[in-house]
Design a protein around this motif. Sequence first.
Motif, PDB file in Angstrom:
ATOM      1  N   SER A  67       0.834  -1.204   0.000  1.00  0.00           N
ATOM      2  CA  SER A  67       0.000   0.000   0.000  1.00  0.00           C
ATOM      3  C   SER A  67       0.866   1.251   0.000  1.00  0.00           C
ATOM      4  CB  SER A  67      -0.935  -0.010   1.211  1.00  0.00           C
ATOM      5  OG  SER A  67      -0.198   0.010   2.415  1.00  0.00           O
ATOM      6  N   LEU A  68       2.033   1.191   0.664  1.00  0.00           N
ATOM      7  CA  LEU A  68       2.941   2.336   0.689  1.00  0.00           C
ATOM      8  C   LEU A  68       3.400   2.692  -0.724  1.00  0.00           C
ATOM      9  CD1 LEU A  68       4.686   4.368   2.290  1.00  0.00           C
ATOM     10  CD2 LEU A  68       6.426   2.589   2.420  1.00  0.00           C
ATOM     11  N   TYR A  69       3.873   1.685  -1.461  1.00  0.00           N
ATOM     12  CA  TYR A  69       4.349   1.934  -2.820  1.00  0.00           C
ATOM     13  C   TYR A  69       3.202   2.289  -3.755  1.00  0.00           C
ATOM     14  CZ  TYR A  69       8.778  -0.033  -1.250  1.00  0.00           C
ATOM     15  OH  TYR A  69       9.950  -0.257  -0.578  1.00  0.00           O
ATOM     16  N   ALA A  70       2.045   1.669  -3.568  1.00  0.00           N
ATOM     17  CA  ALA A  70       0.886   1.975  -4.412  1.00  0.00           C
ATOM     18  C   ALA A  70       0.461   3.423  -4.234  1.00  0.00           C
ATOM     19  CB  ALA A  70      -0.268   1.035  -4.079  1.00  0.00           C
ATOM     20  N   ASN A  71       0.508   3.913  -3.002  1.00  0.00           N
ATOM     21  CA  ASN A  71       0.155   5.313  -2.745  1.00  0.00           C
ATOM     22  C   ASN A  71       1.186   6.261  -3.345  1.00  0.00           C
ATOM     23  OD1 ASN A  71      -2.196   4.658  -1.361  1.00  0.00           O
ATOM     24  ND2 ASN A  71      -1.150   4.511   0.611  1.00  0.00           N
ATOM     25  N   VAL A  72       2.456   5.897  -3.251  1.00  0.00           N
ATOM     26  CA  VAL A  72       3.516   6.723  -3.829  1.00  0.00           C
ATOM     27  C   VAL A  72       3.359   6.804  -5.349  1.00  0.00           C
ATOM     28  CG1 VAL A  72       6.003   6.860  -4.265  1.00  0.00           C
ATOM     29  CG2 VAL A  72       5.167   6.338  -1.969  1.00  0.00           C
TER      30      VAL A  72
ATOM     31  N   GLY B 225       0.610   6.394  -6.939  1.00  0.00           N
ATOM     32  CA  GLY B 225      -0.705   6.899  -7.317  1.00  0.00           C
ATOM     33  C   GLY B 225      -1.565   5.866  -8.015  1.00  0.00           C
TER      34      GLY B 225
ATOM     35  N   LYS C 216      -4.528   3.784  -8.862  1.00  0.00           N
ATOM     36  CA  LYS C 216      -5.970   3.906  -8.632  1.00  0.00           C
ATOM     37  C   LYS C 216      -6.767   2.918  -9.484  1.00  0.00           C
ATOM     38  CE  LYS C 216      -5.825   7.443  -5.778  1.00  0.00           C
ATOM     39  NZ  LYS C 216      -6.286   7.328  -4.365  1.00  0.00           N
TER      40      LYS C 216
ATOM     41  N   TYR D 218       0.507  -4.640  -9.352  1.00  0.00           N
ATOM     42  CA  TYR D 218      -0.500  -3.966  -8.527  1.00  0.00           C
ATOM     43  C   TYR D 218      -1.892  -4.538  -8.778  1.00  0.00           C
ATOM     44  CZ  TYR D 218       2.580  -0.173  -6.877  1.00  0.00           C
ATOM     45  OH  TYR D 218       3.549   0.558  -6.253  1.00  0.00           O
TER      46      TYR D 218
ATOM     47  N   ASP E 294     -11.037  -0.546   2.670  1.00  0.00           N
ATOM     48  CA  ASP E 294      -9.741   0.118   2.534  1.00  0.00           C
ATOM     49  C   ASP E 294      -9.198  -0.012   1.118  1.00  0.00           C
ATOM     50  OD1 ASP E 294      -9.820   0.904   5.147  1.00  0.00           O
ATOM     51  OD2 ASP E 294      -8.464  -0.655   5.881  1.00  0.00           O
TER      52      ASP E 294
ATOM     53  N   SER F  53     -11.157   2.201  -1.347  1.00  0.00           N
ATOM     54  CA  SER F  53     -11.219   3.626  -1.038  1.00  0.00           C
ATOM     55  C   SER F  53     -10.568   4.438  -2.158  1.00  0.00           C
ATOM     56  CB  SER F  53     -10.505   3.904   0.283  1.00  0.00           C
ATOM     57  OG  SER F  53     -10.482   5.285   0.553  1.00  0.00           O
TER      58      SER F  53
END
Length: 209
Positions: A1-6, A8, A10, A88, A116, A119
């Motif tokens: 989740s950390l890398y996915a958020n970095v 972006g 979606k 991903y 989660d 989201s």
Amino acid sequence: SLYANVDGFKYKESKILNNTKPLLDQWILSELHTLIQISQDKYESYEPTLACRVIQSFITDKLSNWYVRLCRRRFWKGDYDLEKISAYQTLFECLVTVARLGSPIAPFFMDQLFCDLNSGLVTDSVSSVHLSSFPAANKRFINPALEKKMQLTKTICSLALSLRKKEGIRVRQPLESVTICLSGNNRRDDVLVDLVRSEINVKSVFFEK
């Protein structure tokens, strides 16, 4: 989740076709759809404990300890390319499906996981895992031969790593070669040699009777 958020992530990209995905992605999706079949059989037989065990085994032995670990570089390497997007998408599909499979026996945790994951994404229009459909296995994704090859390869790697540990030779230290002796009906073609070479850090892989 950390890398996915970095990155972006979606899930806005087009879904990558299974037959164009890396072999590791095809394998875990095959195991996932096999899991759907087994879980559904256990639920329909009123055996929720057995359903829980196969889901747990999939998460720990296959998804976490093997797939995610071997894909670490795909998640953290710089380029947001098709290989990273495929990783991903594949992991996301596995986790969402696990949330649906486990929702009858772990209703609160699986609902939290499902919410989660979804989201900010547009992959699922429902607000709760308990409002979504139970997963349906797609036989086109199931590849028993690939599952067998990966299981054999995992066993070989486990044995080789245990030998390294016994001899006190750390995995970071490359070795010249490993010699594999296959038993039963197993053949050389059943071993994913490149994976063995990288996982146990050897330059060459040989086979002997």
